[in-house]
Design an enzyme around this catalytic site. Structure first.
Site, PDB file in Angstrom:
ATOM      1  N   HIS A   2       0.596 -28.551  20.957  1.00 40.19           N
ATOM      2  CA  HIS A   2       0.380 -27.380  21.796  1.00 40.19           C
ATOM      3  C   HIS A   2       0.705 -26.137  20.986  1.00 40.19           C
ATOM      4  CE1 HIS A   2      -0.226 -29.617  25.515  1.00 40.19           C
ATOM      5  NE2 HIS A   2       0.735 -30.430  25.100  1.00 40.19           N
ATOM      6  N   CYS A  18      -4.280 -22.086  22.815  1.00 43.19           N
ATOM      7  CA  CYS A  18      -4.562 -23.449  23.266  1.00 43.19           C
ATOM      8  C   CYS A  18      -5.901 -23.498  24.013  1.00 43.19           C
ATOM      9  CB  CYS A  18      -3.431 -23.949  24.156  1.00 43.19           C
ATOM     10  SG  CYS A  18      -3.279 -25.735  24.208  1.00 43.19           S
TER      11      CYS A  18
END
Length: 109
Positions: A21, A33
């Site tokens: 992430h 992201c």
């Protein structure tokens, strides 16, 4: 950090993997992201829509992991289209990496 690994065999992209992430912002507001996900899933959707190639997809149920393996036996015209779509994906991911390099890293194998 999002780790992107592009695997090539004789300059042909045979697989790519995204793991992790970005942590640029909280979940649901993380533009890095979201951008990386949109680019990669868009490329995979384009492969399905524009070619007869069926990639092998592996992903985690909670997000944060995607791996795509491409068959080596695709017809030449389809494989060329897939390669062009994936090269476009790489260009887009590299654009994100240039701006947000502390949150996404692309590696070529």
């Amino acid at each position: 950090m999002i780790q992107v690994i592009i695997e090539r065999d004789d300059n042909r992209i045979k697989a790519f993997q995204m793991d992790g992430h970005a942590d640029w912002d909280e979940s649901g507001k993380d533009l890095v992201c979201a951008g990386a996900s949109a680019v990669s899933f868009g490329a995979v959707n384009a492969i399905y829509a524009l070619t007869a190639v069926e990639p092998i997809i592996e992903q985690s149920s909670g997000g944060g992991y995607l791996r795509i393996d491409l068959p080596s036996d695709a017809e030449k015209a389809d494989d060329e289209r897939v390669q062009l779509l994936l090269e476009g994906m790489i260009v887009s991911l590299q654009s994100i990496e240039r701006e947000y390099g502390q949150y996404i890293k692309i590696t070529f194998k």
